[in-house]
Design an enzyme around this catalytic site. Structure first.
Site, short mmCIF file in Angstrom:
data_model
loop_
_atom_site.label_atom_id
_atom_site.label_comp_id
_atom_site.label_asym_id
_atom_site.label_seq_id
_atom_site.Cartn_x
_atom_site.Cartn_y
_atom_site.Cartn_z
N GLU A 104 -14.25 -10.60 -1.70
CA GLU A 104 -15.31 -11.62 -1.74
C GLU A 104 -14.77 -12.94 -2.24
OE1 GLU A 104 -17.99 -12.80 -1.00
OE2 GLU A 104 -19.67 -11.44 -1.01
N ASP A 105 -15.43 -14.01 -1.84
CA ASP A 105 -15.05 -15.33 -2.34
C ASP A 105 -15.61 -15.57 -3.74
OD1 ASP A 105 -17.66 -15.36 -1.40
OD2 ASP A 105 -17.46 -17.21 -0.23
N ASP A 108 -22.18 -14.65 -7.41
CA ASP A 108 -23.08 -15.56 -8.13
C ASP A 108 -24.21 -14.70 -8.70
OD1 ASP A 108 -24.29 -17.89 -8.94
OD2 ASP A 108 -25.04 -18.46 -6.99
N PHE A 157 -21.79 -25.34 -8.96
CA PHE A 157 -21.63 -25.09 -7.53
C PHE A 157 -20.27 -25.62 -7.10
CE2 PHE A 157 -22.13 -25.66 -2.99
CZ PHE A 157 -22.71 -24.45 -2.65
N ARG A 170 -14.53 -26.15 3.31
CA ARG A 170 -13.85 -24.85 3.27
C ARG A 170 -12.34 -24.99 3.35
NH1 ARG A 170 -17.77 -20.79 4.10
NH2 ARG A 170 -19.47 -21.29 5.50
#
Ligand code: IMP
Length: 187
Positions: A104-105, A108, A157, A170
């Site tokens: 996973e990146d 959250d 964020f 990205r």
């Protein structure tokens, strides 16, 4: 938007390219040790995990299979998780009896991963683990057992190294925080 604007939109660099590379090498070495002699499949969650997956798989020295899923949790410009997860692309091969590591990146609220874990468990892997580049524990809404974490970050964020805002940023080689005015300006 030009390439110059891309960098100009970033305030703080949270994790530099060099730190990412060093950490990915460490994680790859640990995973290679932990899964030596087993059948490991890395399942990456598009699109945000793409750069992490590409680097991590090459930092792993044992034989490894890969598969890709795509899910959507955020719609458009929103920066809040809806908890609603849609599978846009499913696995292309069976994971039954495999040791599976979800790549996973970022975690959250954990809602996306929670859904994914339950979905993949239903496919009877031998084991199911989680490797995330970034962890934002401050906003966690569900309990998730993470096996490998690159960096724990504050509740901000972030974009870059796969992570987007409105599908942009990205391709940055580092993880950074967008300047607040970027959110305010309509496209
Ligand atoms: P969760 O369901 O709240 O854990 O959200 C997970 C997904 O939301 C990630 O895979 C990202 O796609 C996205 N996300 C969460 N935080 C960020 C962020 O700081 N920047 C960019 N995308 C994020």
């Amino acid at each position: 938007m030009t390439a110059r604007d891309l960098h100009a939109d970033i305030g703080d660099t949270l994790v530099s390219e060099e730190r990412i590379a060093a950490r990915v090498a460490e994680l790859g070495a640990r995973i290679s040790e932990d899964f030596a002699g087993r059948r490991l499949t890395l399942v990456s969650v598009l699109k945000g995990s793409l750069p992490f997956m590409a680097d991590l798989m090459r930092a792993i020295s044992i034989p490894v299979r890969i598969d890709l899923m795509e899910v959507s949790s955020y719609g458009g410009a929103a920066t809040e998780s809806s908890g609603l997860v849609r599978i846009l692309k499913d696995l292309s091969a069976s994971i039954e009896g495999e040791d599976v590591l979800i790549v996973e990146d970022i975690i959250d609220t954990g809602l996306t991963l929670n859904y994914l874990v339950r979905y993949l468990r239903g496919k009877n892997p031998a084991s199911l683990g989680i490797c995330t580049l970034l962890d934002k524990p401050a906003r966690r809404l569900v309990d998730i057992n993470v096996n490998y974490t690159g960096f724990t970050i504050p509740d901000q964020f972030v974009v870059g190294y796969g992570l987007d805002y409105n599908e942009l940023y990205r391709n940055l080689r580092y993880v950074g925080v967008l300047k607040p005015e970027v959110y305010a300006v309509p496209e």
